[in-house]
Scaffold this active site. Structure first.
Site, short mmCIF file in Angstrom:
data_model
loop_
_atom_site.label_atom_id
_atom_site.label_comp_id
_atom_site.label_asym_id
_atom_site.label_seq_id
_atom_site.Cartn_x
_atom_site.Cartn_y
_atom_site.Cartn_z
N GLY A 46 0.66 -1.28 -0.57
CA GLY A 46 0.37 -0.11 -0.32
C GLY A 46 0.67 0.90 0.12
CD GLN A 51 2.74 5.80 2.99
OE1 GLN A 51 2.12 5.52 2.31
NE2 GLN A 51 4.11 5.12 3.41
CB CYS A 92 4.72 2.28 7.42
SG CYS A 92 4.14 3.65 6.33
CG LEU A 93 6.84 0.78 1.88
CD1 LEU A 93 5.38 1.35 -0.08
CD2 LEU A 93 7.48 0.25 1.40
CG HIS A 134 -0.69 1.13 7.21
ND1 HIS A 134 -0.12 0.20 8.54
CD2 HIS A 134 -0.36 2.79 6.66
CE1 HIS A 134 1.17 1.30 8.05
NE2 HIS A 134 0.31 2.14 6.62
CD GLU A 135 -0.60 2.77 2.96
OE1 GLU A 135 -0.78 3.58 2.37
OE2 GLU A 135 -0.26 1.57 3.03
CG HIS A 138 -0.23 6.46 5.30
ND1 HIS A 138 0.50 7.61 6.51
CD2 HIS A 138 -0.05 5.36 5.59
CE1 HIS A 138 1.87 6.28 5.92
NE2 HIS A 138 1.63 5.06 5.39
#
Ligand code: NI
Length: 179
Positions: A46, A51, A92-93, A134-135, A138
């Site tokens: 994701g 991000q 998470c990236l 999660h996304e 953000h």
């Protein structure tokens, strides 16, 4: 298509509230394609627009991890979430190398526009449900580390401090390069 640079914690863009996408035009389509490429290049499941430094309500989620068909969710909302919850490891990236246990609804119904502007409903459970929650977090500046339980908080603190140091170092190096 291009691979975009992924912003890392504690970049302030990750804490900002994203604004709705009003018009789905070529810029949005290009951003979606670039975000998909960026996510796949980083082996993520994701990626949210903040991000990559874009304050718009748009996320990419690999809702079908077996076939790897990433979906573009524009202005997504969680319409329903199950009372049943799972606790599982999450990463998470924007937090390279960091994983922690997070409790989330097992099943969610998400409503979002696709790239044609049509509103689509996704009912997902397990890992894709976790990824969608999660996304979408953000987009409101909410990060998974905010949801870590008290028992994991102490070890998490050290990891976050390391990321903060690396971020400050990279920023100092970048500012020294300025003319
Ligand atoms: Ni993330």
């Amino acid at each position: 298509m291009a691979i975009l640079s992924i912003r890392r914690y504690p970049d302030p863009v990750l804490r900002a509230k994203a604004t709705p996408v009003k018009i789905i035009n070529d810029d949005i389509r290009r951003l979606a394609a670039d975000m998909i490429e960026t996510m796949q290049d980083a082996n993520g499941v994701g990626l949210a627009a903040p991000q990559v430094g874009v304050g718009l309500r748009m996320v990419i989620v690999d809702v079908d991890p077996e076939n790897h068909e990433p979906r573009v969710l524009i202005n997504p909302v969680v319409a329903k979430r199950s009372r049943e919850k799972d606790t599982a490891d999450e990463g998470c990236l924007s937090f390279p190398g960091l994983r922690s246990k997070v409790k989330r609804a097992h099943c969610v119904v998400c409503e979002a526009q696709n790239l044609d502007g049509d509103i689509t409903e996704y009912q997902v459970e397990g890992l894709p449900a976790r990824a969608i929650q999660h996304e979408i977090d953000h987009l409101d500046g909410m990060l998974f580390v905010d949801k870590v339980g008290p028992s994991d908080r102490i070890s998490l603190k050290e990891d976050l401090e390391e990321l903060e140091e690396a971020y400050n170092l990279a920023r100092d190096v970048a500012s020294e390069r300025l003319p």
